[in-house]
Design a protein around this motif. Structure first.
Motif, PDB file in Angstrom:
ATOM      1  N   GLU A  45      -9.699  18.119   0.065  1.00 32.12           N
ATOM      2  CA  GLU A  45     -10.017  17.002  -0.829  1.00 32.12           C
ATOM      3  C   GLU A  45      -8.752  16.203  -1.158  1.00 32.12           C
ATOM      4  O   GLU A  45      -8.762  14.968  -1.136  1.00 32.12           O
ATOM      5  N   ALA A  46      -7.671  16.893  -1.435  1.00 30.06           N
ATOM      6  CA  ALA A  46      -6.398  16.220  -1.738  1.00 30.06           C
ATOM      7  C   ALA A  46      -5.881  15.474  -0.509  1.00 30.06           C
ATOM      8  O   ALA A  46      -5.345  14.370  -0.635  1.00 30.06           O
ATOM      9  N   LEU A  47      -6.036  16.060   0.667  1.00 31.42           N
ATOM     10  CA  LEU A  47      -5.602  15.386   1.890  1.00 31.42           C
ATOM     11  C   LEU A  47      -6.395  14.101   2.115  1.00 31.42           C
ATOM     12  O   LEU A  47      -5.825  13.084   2.529  1.00 31.42           O
ATOM     13  N   GLN A  48      -7.688  14.140   1.816  1.00 36.59           N
ATOM     14  CA  GLN A  48      -8.506  12.927   1.958  1.00 36.59           C
ATOM     15  C   GLN A  48      -8.073  11.877   0.923  1.00 36.59           C
ATOM     16  O   GLN A  48      -7.977  10.696   1.240  1.00 36.59           O
ATOM     17  N   GLN A  49      -7.803  12.311  -0.297  1.00 36.89           N
ATOM     18  CA  GLN A  49      -7.319  11.382  -1.319  1.00 36.89           C
ATOM     19  C   GLN A  49      -5.990  10.766  -0.887  1.00 36.89           C
ATOM     20  O   GLN A  49      -5.751   9.580  -1.097  1.00 36.89           O
ATOM     21  N   TRP A  50      -5.131  11.564  -0.289  1.00 35.75           N
ATOM     22  CA  TRP A  50      -3.828  11.090   0.198  1.00 35.75           C
ATOM     23  C   TRP A  50      -4.017  10.022   1.264  1.00 35.75           C
ATOM     24  O   TRP A  50      -3.368   8.983   1.234  1.00 35.75           O
ATOM     25  N   ARG A  51      -4.921  10.282   2.213  1.00 37.23           N
ATOM     26  CA  ARG A  51      -5.196   9.295   3.273  1.00 37.23           C
ATOM     27  C   ARG A  51      -5.693   7.977   2.686  1.00 37.23           C
ATOM     28  O   ARG A  51      -5.259   6.893   3.087  1.00 37.23           O
ATOM     29  N   GLU A  52      -6.613   8.062   1.745  1.00 35.88           N
ATOM     30  CA  GLU A  52      -7.154   6.856   1.102  1.00 35.88           C
ATOM     31  C   GLU A  52      -6.081   6.142   0.286  1.00 35.88           C
ATOM     32  O   GLU A  52      -6.023   4.910   0.266  1.00 35.88           O
ATOM     33  N   ALA A  53      -5.222   6.909  -0.376  1.00 36.02           N
ATOM     34  CA  ALA A  53      -4.151   6.310  -1.183  1.00 36.02           C
ATOM     35  C   ALA A  53      -3.169   5.540  -0.309  1.00 36.02           C
ATOM     36  O   ALA A  53      -2.688   4.469  -0.701  1.00 36.02           O
ATOM     37  N   ILE A  54      -2.877   6.069   0.863  1.00 40.66           N
ATOM     38  CA  ILE A  54      -1.971   5.369   1.787  1.00 40.66           C
ATOM     39  C   ILE A  54      -2.596   4.051   2.236  1.00 40.66           C
ATOM     40  O   ILE A  54      -1.924   3.014   2.269  1.00 40.66           O
ATOM     41  N   LYS A  55      -3.873   4.067   2.553  1.00 33.24           N
ATOM     42  CA  LYS A  55      -4.559   2.835   2.953  1.00 33.24           C
ATOM     43  C   LYS A  55      -4.545   1.812   1.822  1.00 33.24           C
ATOM     44  O   LYS A  55      -4.281   0.635   2.045  1.00 33.24           O
ATOM     45  N   LYS A  56      -4.843   2.276   0.606  1.00 37.63           N
ATOM     46  CA  LYS A  56      -4.874   1.383  -0.553  1.00 37.63           C
ATOM     47  C   LYS A  56      -3.488   0.805  -0.825  1.00 37.63           C
ATOM     48  O   LYS A  56      -3.346  -0.400  -1.072  1.00 37.63           O
ATOM     49  N   ALA A  57      -2.445   1.644  -0.759  1.00 39.05           N
ATOM     50  CA  ALA A  57      -1.078   1.169  -1.002  1.00 39.05           C
ATOM     51  C   ALA A  57      -0.683   0.124   0.035  1.00 39.05           C
ATOM     52  O   ALA A  57      -0.061  -0.887  -0.296  1.00 39.05           O
ATOM     53  N   ALA A  58      -1.045   0.346   1.284  1.00 36.58           N
ATOM     54  CA  ALA A  58      -0.720  -0.620   2.338  1.00 36.58           C
ATOM     55  C   ALA A  58      -1.452  -1.934   2.103  1.00 36.58           C
ATOM     56  O   ALA A  58      -0.876  -3.015   2.276  1.00 36.58           O
ATOM     57  N   GLN A  59      -2.710  -1.852   1.672  1.00 34.20           N
ATOM     58  CA  GLN A  59      -3.492  -3.057   1.403  1.00 34.20           C
ATOM     59  C   GLN A  59      -2.885  -3.860   0.255  1.00 34.20           C
ATOM     60  O   GLN A  59      -2.705  -5.081   0.360  1.00 34.20           O
ATOM     61  N   VAL A  60      -2.540  -3.195  -0.825  1.00 32.72           N
ATOM     62  CA  VAL A  60      -1.971  -3.875  -1.996  1.00 32.72           C
ATOM     63  C   VAL A  60      -0.618  -4.486  -1.649  1.00 32.72           C
ATOM     64  O   VAL A  60      -0.309  -5.620  -2.024  1.00 32.72           O
ATOM     65  N   ARG A  61       0.192  -3.747  -0.906  1.00 37.63           N
ATOM     66  CA  ARG A  61       1.506  -4.245  -0.490  1.00 37.63           C
ATOM     67  C   ARG A  61       1.348  -5.487   0.387  1.00 37.63           C
ATOM     68  O   ARG A  61       2.057  -6.473   0.236  1.00 37.63           O
ATOM     69  N   ARG A  62       0.403  -5.444   1.326  1.00 40.58           N
ATOM     70  CA  ARG A  62       0.152  -6.595   2.206  1.00 40.58           C
ATOM     71  C   ARG A  62      -0.254  -7.822   1.393  1.00 40.58           C
ATOM     72  O   ARG A  62       0.208  -8.931   1.656  1.00 40.58           O
ATOM     73  N   GLN A  63      -1.114  -7.619   0.403  1.00 40.99           N
ATOM     74  CA  GLN A  63      -1.540  -8.736  -0.439  1.00 40.99           C
ATOM     75  C   GLN A  63      -0.350  -9.345  -1.168  1.00 40.99           C
ATOM     76  O   GLN A  63      -0.206 -10.574  -1.211  1.00 40.99           O
ATOM     77  N   TYR A  64       0.502  -8.496  -1.720  1.00 39.14           N
ATOM     78  CA  TYR A  64       1.675  -8.999  -2.431  1.00 39.14           C
ATOM     79  C   TYR A  64       2.591  -9.754  -1.462  1.00 39.14           C
ATOM     80  O   TYR A  64       3.031 -10.860  -1.734  1.00 39.14           O
ATOM     81  N   GLU A  65       2.899  -9.135  -0.326  1.00 36.83           N
ATOM     82  CA  GLU A  65       3.836  -9.736   0.625  1.00 36.83           C
ATOM     83  C   GLU A  65       3.308 -11.020   1.233  1.00 36.83           C
ATOM     84  O   GLU A  65       4.089 -11.940   1.499  1.00 36.83           O
ATOM     85  N   ASN A  66       2.019 -11.117   1.444  1.00 36.39           N
ATOM     86  CA  ASN A  66       1.446 -12.358   1.967  1.00 36.39           C
ATOM     87  C   ASN A  66       1.617 -13.506   0.989  1.00 36.39           C
ATOM     88  O   ASN A  66       1.750 -14.654   1.386  1.00 36.39           O
ATOM     89  N   ARG A  67       1.644 -13.175  -0.276  1.00 34.79           N
ATOM     90  CA  ARG A  67       1.754 -14.213  -1.299  1.00 34.79           C
ATOM     91  C   ARG A  67       3.195 -14.499  -1.711  1.00 34.79           C
ATOM     92  O   ARG A  67       3.560 -15.645  -1.934  1.00 34.79           O
ATOM     93  N   TYR A  68       4.026 -13.431  -1.812  1.00 38.14           N
ATOM     94  CA  TYR A  68       5.357 -13.598  -2.396  1.00 38.14           C
ATOM     95  C   TYR A  68       6.520 -13.254  -1.463  1.00 38.14           C
ATOM     96  O   TYR A  68       7.666 -13.461  -1.824  1.00 38.14           O
ATOM     97  N   GLY A  69       6.251 -12.716  -0.292  1.00 40.97           N
ATOM     98  CA  GLY A  69       7.312 -12.382   0.634  1.00 40.97           C
ATOM     99  C   GLY A  69       7.528 -10.882   0.743  1.00 40.97           C
ATOM    100  O   GLY A  69       6.986 -10.104  -0.044  1.00 40.97           O
ATOM    101  N   PRO A  70       8.309 -10.461   1.721  1.00 38.50           N
ATOM    102  CA  PRO A  70       8.494  -9.036   1.991  1.00 38.50           C
ATOM    103  C   PRO A  70       9.190  -8.302   0.849  1.00 38.50           C
ATOM    104  O   PRO A  70      10.035  -8.854   0.156  1.00 38.50           O
ATOM    105  N   LEU A  71       8.820  -7.029   0.688  1.00 36.36           N
ATOM    106  CA  LEU A  71       9.410  -6.179  -0.340  1.00 36.36           C
ATOM    107  C   LEU A  71      10.536  -5.307   0.197  1.00 36.36           C
ATOM    108  O   LEU A  71      11.325  -4.783  -0.574  1.00 36.36           O
ATOM    109  N   SER A  72      10.582  -5.120   1.494  1.00 35.18           N
ATOM    110  CA  SER A  72      11.629  -4.281   2.075  1.00 35.18           C
ATOM    111  C   SER A  72      11.891  -4.708   3.511  1.00 35.18           C
ATOM    112  O   SER A  72      11.130  -5.483   4.097  1.00 35.18           O
ATOM    113  N   LEU A  73      12.961  -4.184   4.064  1.00 39.05           N
ATOM    114  CA  LEU A  73      13.280  -4.492   5.457  1.00 39.05           C
ATOM    115  C   LEU A  73      12.247  -3.907   6.412  1.00 39.05           C
ATOM    116  O   LEU A  73      12.111  -4.374   7.537  1.00 39.05           O
ATOM    117  N   ALA A  74      11.540  -2.891   5.963  1.00 40.10           N
ATOM    118  CA  ALA A  74      10.518  -2.272   6.807  1.00 40.10           C
ATOM    119  C   ALA A  74       9.260  -3.127   6.896  1.00 40.10           C
ATOM    120  O   ALA A  74       8.407  -2.884   7.738  1.00 40.10           O
TER     121      ALA A  74
END
Length: 97
Positions: A45-74
């Protein structure tokens, strides 16, 4: 009394700040679940939550970066960054806005 333009600037600042908080919250969840799953590798259950959390974090980061620019060199450069010629040594950096 604030002018209309000042009100718009404040609203834009608050929106960026809100989006940055969402990025930070999503990253926090990923870190915490990573620590937990490191010590509980058989907790499916925790592993599934971890997988979903990674997807959500990537989605939120993409939304921010598309609007305001990159957050890191990566980060993959956004169209906006490519158009304006992103400069890492120029302020304001995301945490300085």
């Amino acid at each position: 009394m604030k002018s209309f333009e000042e009100g718009q600037q404040m609203a834009a600042f608050e929106e960026e700040r809100r989006m940055m908080e969402l990025v930070q919250q999503a990253d926090f969840v990923v870190v915490e679940l990573t620590l937990y799953t490191n010590t509980h590798p058989n907790d499916e259950e925790a592993l599934q939550q971890w997988r979903e959390a990674i997807k959500k974090a990537a989605q939120v980061r993409r939304q921010y970066e598309n609007r305001y620019g990159p957050l890191s060199l990566a980060s993959v450069p956004t169209e906006k960054a490519l158009e304006i010629g992103w400069r890492w040594n120029q302020t304001p950096w995301p945490w300085q806005r």
